[in-house]
Scaffold this motif. Structure first.
Motif, PDB file in Angstrom:
ATOM      1  N   LEU A  54      -2.582 -27.879  25.091  1.00  0.00           N
ATOM      2  CA  LEU A  54      -2.320 -26.608  24.411  1.00  0.00           C
ATOM      3  C   LEU A  54      -0.835 -26.446  24.120  1.00  0.00           C
ATOM      4  O   LEU A  54      -0.439 -26.047  23.015  1.00  0.00           O
ATOM      5  N   ARG A  55      -0.011 -26.756  25.101  1.00  0.00           N
ATOM      6  CA  ARG A  55       1.429 -26.598  24.906  1.00  0.00           C
ATOM      7  C   ARG A  55       1.976 -27.605  23.900  1.00  0.00           C
ATOM      8  O   ARG A  55       2.879 -27.286  23.121  1.00  0.00           O
ATOM      9  N   GLN A  56       1.422 -28.821  23.909  1.00  0.00           N
ATOM     10  CA  GLN A  56       1.866 -29.812  22.920  1.00  0.00           C
ATOM     11  C   GLN A  56       1.533 -29.341  21.512  1.00  0.00           C
ATOM     12  O   GLN A  56       2.345 -29.423  20.585  1.00  0.00           O
ATOM     13  N   ALA A  57       0.305 -28.814  21.332  1.00  0.00           N
ATOM     14  CA  ALA A  57      -0.098 -28.324  20.022  1.00  0.00           C
ATOM     15  C   ALA A  57       0.781 -27.156  19.576  1.00  0.00           C
ATOM     16  O   ALA A  57       1.203 -27.078  18.415  1.00  0.00           O
ATOM     17  N   ASP A  58       1.078 -26.259  20.496  1.00  0.00           N
ATOM     18  CA  ASP A  58       1.929 -25.113  20.170  1.00  0.00           C
ATOM     19  C   ASP A  58       3.332 -25.574  19.772  1.00  0.00           C
ATOM     20  O   ASP A  58       3.943 -25.025  18.840  1.00  0.00           O
ATOM     21  N   ARG A  59       3.838 -26.574  20.474  1.00  0.00           N
ATOM     22  CA  ARG A  59       5.167 -27.105  20.146  1.00  0.00           C
ATOM     23  C   ARG A  59       5.182 -27.726  18.745  1.00  0.00           C
ATOM     24  O   ARG A  59       6.108 -27.504  17.960  1.00  0.00           O
ATOM     25  N   LEU A  60       4.132 -28.481  18.418  1.00  0.00           N
ATOM     26  CA  LEU A  60       4.094 -29.138  17.116  1.00  0.00           C
ATOM     27  C   LEU A  60       3.954 -28.128  15.971  1.00  0.00           C
ATOM     28  O   LEU A  60       4.607 -28.253  14.933  1.00  0.00           O
ATOM     29  N   VAL A  61       3.145 -27.123  16.175  1.00  0.00           N
ATOM     30  CA  VAL A  61       2.873 -26.150  15.104  1.00  0.00           C
ATOM     31  C   VAL A  61       4.003 -25.138  14.957  1.00  0.00           C
ATOM     32  O   VAL A  61       4.085 -24.428  13.950  1.00  0.00           O
ATOM     33  N   SER A  62       4.890 -25.074  15.920  1.00  0.00           N
ATOM     34  CA  SER A  62       5.984 -24.115  15.846  1.00  0.00           C
ATOM     35  C   SER A  62       6.908 -24.371  14.655  1.00  0.00           C
ATOM     36  O   SER A  62       7.629 -23.467  14.217  1.00  0.00           O
ATOM     37  N   ASP A  63       6.893 -25.594  14.137  1.00  0.00           N
ATOM     38  CA  ASP A  63       7.701 -25.916  12.955  1.00  0.00           C
ATOM     39  C   ASP A  63       6.766 -26.413  11.855  1.00  0.00           C
ATOM     40  O   ASP A  63       6.451 -27.596  11.766  1.00  0.00           O
ATOM     41  N   LEU A  64       6.307 -25.489  11.013  1.00  0.00           N
ATOM     42  CA  LEU A  64       5.326 -25.845   9.989  1.00  0.00           C
ATOM     43  C   LEU A  64       5.911 -26.704   8.879  1.00  0.00           C
ATOM     44  O   LEU A  64       5.172 -27.297   8.089  1.00  0.00           O
ATOM     45  N   ASP A  65       7.224 -26.778   8.774  1.00  0.00           N
ATOM     46  CA  ASP A  65       7.851 -27.603   7.736  1.00  0.00           C
ATOM     47  C   ASP A  65       8.029 -29.054   8.186  1.00  0.00           C
ATOM     48  O   ASP A  65       8.495 -29.894   7.416  1.00  0.00           O
ATOM     49  N   ARG A  66       7.599 -29.332   9.401  1.00  0.00           N
ATOM     50  CA  ARG A  66       7.791 -30.665   9.951  1.00  0.00           C
ATOM     51  C   ARG A  66       6.691 -31.608   9.488  1.00  0.00           C
ATOM     52  O   ARG A  66       5.527 -31.219   9.384  1.00  0.00           O
ATOM     53  N   MET A  67       7.050 -32.851   9.205  1.00  0.00           N
ATOM     54  CA  MET A  67       6.081 -33.896   8.905  1.00  0.00           C
ATOM     55  C   MET A  67       5.709 -34.600  10.207  1.00  0.00           C
ATOM     56  O   MET A  67       6.579 -35.026  10.976  1.00  0.00           O
ATOM     57  N   LEU A  68       4.407 -34.706  10.470  1.00  0.00           N
ATOM     58  CA  LEU A  68       3.932 -35.304  11.709  1.00  0.00           C
ATOM     59  C   LEU A  68       3.428 -36.720  11.473  1.00  0.00           C
ATOM     60  O   LEU A  68       2.745 -36.991  10.478  1.00  0.00           O
ATOM     61  N   ASP A  69       3.752 -37.607  12.394  1.00  0.00           N
ATOM     62  CA  ASP A  69       3.181 -38.953  12.344  1.00  0.00           C
ATOM     63  C   ASP A  69       2.256 -39.143  13.540  1.00  0.00           C
ATOM     64  O   ASP A  69       2.076 -38.257  14.372  1.00  0.00           O
ATOM     65  N   ILE A  70       1.645 -40.318  13.654  1.00  0.00           N
ATOM     66  CA  ILE A  70       0.689 -40.594  14.727  1.00  0.00           C
ATOM     67  C   ILE A  70       1.331 -40.436  16.088  1.00  0.00           C
ATOM     68  O   ILE A  70       0.733 -39.874  17.025  1.00  0.00           O
ATOM     69  N   ALA A  71       2.566 -40.909  16.224  1.00  0.00           N
ATOM     70  CA  ALA A  71       3.251 -40.808  17.510  1.00  0.00           C
ATOM     71  C   ALA A  71       3.416 -39.363  17.942  1.00  0.00           C
ATOM     72  O   ALA A  71       3.269 -39.026  19.128  1.00  0.00           O
ATOM     73  N   ASP A  72       3.731 -38.476  16.995  1.00  0.00           N
ATOM     74  CA  ASP A  72       3.869 -37.055  17.310  1.00  0.00           C
ATOM     75  C   ASP A  72       2.553 -36.493  17.848  1.00  0.00           C
ATOM     76  O   ASP A  72       2.530 -35.718  18.809  1.00  0.00           O
ATOM     77  N   LEU A  73       1.454 -36.881  17.202  1.00  0.00           N
ATOM     78  CA  LEU A  73       0.153 -36.320  17.528  1.00  0.00           C
ATOM     79  C   LEU A  73      -0.372 -36.784  18.879  1.00  0.00           C
ATOM     80  O   LEU A  73      -1.094 -36.045  19.563  1.00  0.00           O
TER      81      LEU A  73
END
Length: 316
Positions: free
Chosen positions: A268-287
């Motif tokens: 949950l906290r990882q997902a919240d951290r990733l979504v906190s910056d909607l302008d960010r491009m995510l790759d597999i490693a991030d996910l």
């Protein structure tokens, strides 16, 4: 009742002169089931060793019957003692599979119940409830968790003793068609057996489930993450090792169960951290990567954990 489908050689119509143990174990599914147990549960060496011993006894008993030797049906009722989250239910499921594969129960099912499933709230209610559960479990395994709650000697109006008497009768008279496993905390189960000697005399196998070590709990967490498509980075792994050391000293720690809850909150906290910056491009490693911030945000590190937990019983 033990099923003996291979009592005679199919071609000669006679008993085989020798028995291939490997083939016998594989045909009964023992090899596969014990392998699954090793994969599913980290550690627990004493438990796995005892399960292997029981499986070996039953395999030899099956072969002895096929060979026409004197044989007495073994008593199969069991007691599993240990703290929550130590794998008791998982072992019960695998034990049922072994018993079924060897023909000692007709069905490989496990019916898991607690006091509420067996004991009624008023006169005349307990017997029908208990008998209905027994009917449902017949031919397989009945797993009674926290079995000591059946006995409440301080309550004169409690109907648990009626359920106990019915269970004892069935465990004795229908032991070839039902295996009962009683489970719960070690000390409470000891007191329960002292108050109800009829149970102890009917149980052949008492298996103690030890708590997991900190190293084993870390491996369990990594396996849980891997199954969900995640992994710790180096700093997160170190942080979670610290988390385990702290969490084990806090109230309501339940071994692998608590680790599973912690893993879910980390996600949950990882997902919240990733979504906190909607302008960010995510790759597999991030996910797939859990970093130390996802772990260190736990209240365990801030000393905020208190008895009773947080919202919805949370203790993370």
């Amino acid at each position: 009742m033990l099923d003996l489908p291979h009592a005679k050689d199919a071609d000669a119509g006679e008993l085989p002169a020798a028995f291939d143990l490997r083939k016998e174990a594989e045909a009964a599914g023992i090899t596969e089931t014990l392998g699954q147990l090793d994969q599913e549960l980290i550690g627990l060496k004493p438990v796995k060793s005892r399960v292997r011993q029981i499986a070996s006894l039953l395999l030899i008993e099956r072969i002895r019957q096929r060979a026409g030797l004197v044989s007495a049906p073994p008593t199969l009722h069991m007691s599993f003692t240990g703290n929550p989250g130590t794998g008791k239910t998982t072992v019960a499921l695998r034990m049922a599979k072994i018993l079924h594969g060897l023909g000692f129960v007709r069905r490989g099912q496990v019916i898991s119940v607690t006091r509420d499933d067996l004991v009624g709230q008023y006169i005349g209610h307990t017997a029908p409830k208990t008998k209905e559960i027994l009917k449902k479990a017949m031919g397989g395994v009945l797993f009674i968790d926290e079995a000591y709650y059946l006995h409440r000697p301080d309550n004169e109006r409690d109907y648990g003793q009626e359920a106990i008497e019915i269970l004892l009768q069935v465990m004795e008279n229908q032991r070839e068609d039902l295996v009962v496993i009683l489970a719960g905390y070690g000390e409470r189960m000891t007191s329960f057996f002292a108050s109800n000697p009829g149970f102890r005399s009917r149980i052949a196998h008492h298996i103690e489930f030890p708590d997991y070590s900190e190293a084993e709990l870390l491996v369990i967490a990594e396996l849980m993450l891997r199954e969900r498509g995640y992994k710790f980075d180096a700093s997160a792994r170190e942080a979670f090792a610290r988390y385990i050391a702290l969490r084990r000293t806090q109230p309501f720690f339940s071994n692998a169960r608590s680790i599973r809850n912690a893993v879910d909150r980390i996600r949950l906290r990882q997902a919240d951290r990733l979504v906190s910056d909607l302008d960010r491009m995510l790759d597999i490693a991030d996910l797939e990567t859990i970093d130390s911030a996802d772990v260190l945000a736990s209240r365990v590190f801030s000393g905020g954990l208190i008895a009773g937990g947080g919202p919805a019983g949370s203790t993370d």
